[in-house]
Design a protein around this motif. Sequence first.
Motif, short mmCIF file in Angstrom:
data_model
loop_
_atom_site.label_atom_id
_atom_site.label_comp_id
_atom_site.label_asym_id
_atom_site.label_seq_id
_atom_site.Cartn_x
_atom_site.Cartn_y
_atom_site.Cartn_z
N ALA A 60 0.84 -1.20 0.00
CA ALA A 60 0.00 0.00 0.00
C ALA A 60 0.87 1.23 0.00
CB ALA A 60 -0.92 0.00 1.22
N ARG A 61 0.24 2.32 -0.38
CA ARG A 61 0.96 3.57 -0.54
C ARG A 61 0.69 4.49 0.65
NH1 ARG A 61 -1.55 8.21 -2.34
NH2 ARG A 61 -0.03 9.84 -2.61
N ALA A 62 1.76 5.11 1.13
CA ALA A 62 1.60 6.18 2.10
C ALA A 62 1.55 7.47 1.32
CB ALA A 62 2.78 6.23 3.06
N GLY A 63 0.56 8.29 1.60
CA GLY A 63 0.35 9.43 0.72
C GLY A 63 0.71 10.77 1.33
N GLU A 64 1.88 10.89 1.88
CA GLU A 64 2.19 12.21 2.46
C GLU A 64 2.67 13.19 1.40
OE1 GLU A 64 5.86 9.75 2.74
OE2 GLU A 64 3.73 9.48 3.10
N ASP A 65 2.38 14.41 1.60
CA ASP A 65 2.78 15.57 0.80
C ASP A 65 2.85 15.36 -0.72
OD1 ASP A 65 5.51 14.96 2.69
OD2 ASP A 65 5.84 14.82 0.55
N ARG A 66 1.75 14.89 -1.28
CA ARG A 66 1.66 14.89 -2.73
C ARG A 66 1.31 16.32 -3.16
NH1 ARG A 66 -3.06 11.75 -6.18
NH2 ARG A 66 -1.56 10.69 -7.40
N ASN A 67 2.02 16.84 -4.15
CA ASN A 67 1.68 18.15 -4.73
C ASN A 67 1.46 19.26 -3.71
OD1 ASN A 67 1.74 17.84 -7.39
ND2 ASN A 67 -0.45 17.53 -7.68
N ILE A 81 -1.85 11.85 9.26
CA ILE A 81 -3.30 11.63 9.17
C ILE A 81 -3.69 11.31 7.72
CG2 ILE A 81 -5.55 12.76 9.42
CD1 ILE A 81 -4.11 14.54 11.57
N GLU A 82 -3.02 11.94 6.80
CA GLU A 82 -3.45 11.82 5.42
C GLU A 82 -2.86 10.62 4.66
OE1 GLU A 82 -6.41 14.25 5.19
OE2 GLU A 82 -5.63 13.36 3.38
N ALA A 83 -2.07 9.83 5.37
CA ALA A 83 -1.48 8.68 4.68
C ALA A 83 -2.53 7.58 4.55
CB ALA A 83 -0.25 8.20 5.44
N ARG A 84 -3.51 7.84 3.75
CA ARG A 84 -4.69 6.96 3.73
C ARG A 84 -4.41 5.58 3.19
NH1 ARG A 84 -8.16 10.51 0.30
NH2 ARG A 84 -6.23 11.64 0.03
N GLY A 85 -3.41 5.48 2.34
CA GLY A 85 -3.07 4.16 1.82
C GLY A 85 -2.61 3.19 2.90
N VAL A 143 -3.31 -2.42 -2.16
CA VAL A 143 -4.45 -1.84 -1.46
C VAL A 143 -4.33 -0.31 -1.41
CG1 VAL A 143 -5.60 -1.69 0.80
CG2 VAL A 143 -4.74 -3.89 -0.01
N ASP A 144 -5.43 0.37 -1.68
CA ASP A 144 -5.46 1.82 -1.46
C ASP A 144 -6.88 2.19 -1.04
OD1 ASP A 144 -4.59 4.43 -1.26
OD2 ASP A 144 -3.86 4.56 -3.32
N ASP A 145 -7.04 3.41 -0.54
CA ASP A 145 -8.39 3.81 -0.13
C ASP A 145 -9.27 4.11 -1.34
OD1 ASP A 145 -6.91 6.20 -0.64
OD2 ASP A 145 -8.38 7.36 0.46
N LEU A 146 -8.64 4.67 -2.41
CA LEU A 146 -9.46 5.19 -3.50
C LEU A 146 -8.73 5.10 -4.83
CD1 LEU A 146 -11.57 8.35 -3.43
CD2 LEU A 146 -9.63 8.40 -4.96
N ILE A 147 -9.47 4.77 -5.90
CA ILE A 147 -8.91 4.88 -7.25
C ILE A 147 -9.64 6.01 -7.97
CG2 ILE A 147 -10.35 2.90 -7.99
CD1 ILE A 147 -8.23 2.56 -10.30
N ALA A 148 -8.84 6.96 -8.46
CA ALA A 148 -9.39 8.06 -9.26
C ALA A 148 -8.94 7.85 -10.70
CB ALA A 148 -8.93 9.39 -8.68
N THR A 149 -7.80 8.42 -11.10
CA THR A 149 -7.32 8.23 -12.48
C THR A 149 -6.60 6.89 -12.65
OG1 THR A 149 -5.14 9.19 -12.05
CG2 THR A 149 -6.91 10.71 -12.67
N GLY A 150 -6.26 6.23 -11.56
CA GLY A 150 -5.57 4.95 -11.64
C GLY A 150 -4.06 5.05 -11.69
N GLY A 151 -3.54 6.26 -11.76
CA GLY A 151 -2.09 6.43 -11.87
C GLY A 151 -1.32 5.85 -10.70
N THR A 152 -1.86 6.02 -9.52
CA THR A 152 -1.17 5.54 -8.32
C THR A 152 -1.12 4.01 -8.30
OG1 THR A 152 -1.97 7.47 -7.13
CG2 THR A 152 -1.16 5.65 -5.80
N LEU A 153 -2.26 3.38 -8.56
CA LEU A 153 -2.29 1.91 -8.55
C LEU A 153 -1.41 1.34 -9.65
CD1 LEU A 153 -5.97 0.76 -7.91
CD2 LEU A 153 -4.03 0.69 -6.34
C1 PRP Z 1 -5.45 9.74 -3.26
C2 PRP Z 1 -5.80 8.31 -2.91
C3 PRP Z 1 -5.01 7.48 -3.87
C4 PRP Z 1 -4.83 8.40 -5.06
C5 PRP Z 1 -5.69 7.93 -6.19
O1 PRP Z 1 -4.30 10.10 -2.60
O2 PRP Z 1 -5.47 8.01 -1.57
O3 PRP Z 1 -3.74 7.10 -3.35
O4 PRP Z 1 -5.24 9.72 -4.66
O5 PRP Z 1 -5.60 8.81 -7.29
P1 PRP Z 1 -5.25 8.30 -8.74
O6 PRP Z 1 -6.07 7.07 -8.98
O7 PRP Z 1 -5.65 9.45 -9.61
O8 PRP Z 1 -3.80 8.04 -8.79
P2 PRP Z 1 -3.79 11.60 -2.55
O9 PRP Z 1 -2.98 11.91 -3.72
O10 PRP Z 1 -4.92 12.51 -2.26
O11 PRP Z 1 -2.75 11.56 -1.37
P3 PRP Z 1 -2.90 11.27 0.18
O12 PRP Z 1 -3.07 9.80 0.32
O13 PRP Z 1 -1.63 11.79 0.66
O14 PRP Z 1 -4.04 12.06 0.70
#
Ligand code: PRP
Length: 197
Positions: A60-67, A81-85, A143-153
């Motif tokens: 899983a991904r730790a999501g600190e300080d993206r952008n 707190i924000e490391a939702r992965g 494992v991640d909390d959310l898939i948006a564009t899918g780039g992270t997965l």
């Molecule tokens: C969110 C979420 C996923 C990612 C999905 O993290 O937790 O890891 O975006 O987006 P994608 O499918 O477009 O790649 P976010 O970048 O908000 O970081 P965070 O976990 O630090 O809050």
Amino acid sequence: DEDPRVTRIKRSIRVVPDFPKPGIMFQDITTLLLDPQAFKDTVDMFVERYKDKNISVVAARAGEDRNPTLEFPITESLAGIEARGFIFGPPIALATGAKFVPLRKPKKLPGEVISEEYILEYGRDCLQMHVGAVKAGERALVVDDLIATGGTLCAAMNLLERVGAHVVECACVIELPDLKGRERLNGKPLYVLVESH
Ligand code: PRP
């Protein structure tokens, strides 16, 4: 005939309009974590699905300080707190008897790493994994909390496949199907509990 657990999970996720910027409907899973039954149901549903699948790695991904400059200033304490992965992966790993492998931002892991860059809506990001954490032939779940564009997965899967692991599936609590992230996964199966439009 929706699983009542899914109904509860859905209801426990707070949607915050225009956060962190206008036009984004933020899926806030902190309210799911405040509902112990919903949190347990979430983990249980994944564990039920994966417990007999011979999975030895949960990544899983730790999501600190993206952008940080493009979104909102993230303080040290917010970062944790924000490391939702990292919230859902470890309990799934423990319950299925798999090891847990963190995928992290550059310069966070002390050992030798491999890196995977990926494109965001604005700019780039990078994930790293420790060399040696996963062996060739191991069966992995991402494992991640959310898939948006899918780039992270996609980047996470690439890291695992580059060391010869077999990614059995990706698992997320929430999918935003309108962003078509699924199409970026090169046919790899994706399992989600909740879709949000
Ligand atoms: C969110 C979420 C996923 C990612 C999905 O993290 O937790 O890891 O975006 O987006 P994608 O499918 O477009 O790649 P976010 O970048 O908000 O970081 P965070 O976990 O630090 O809050």
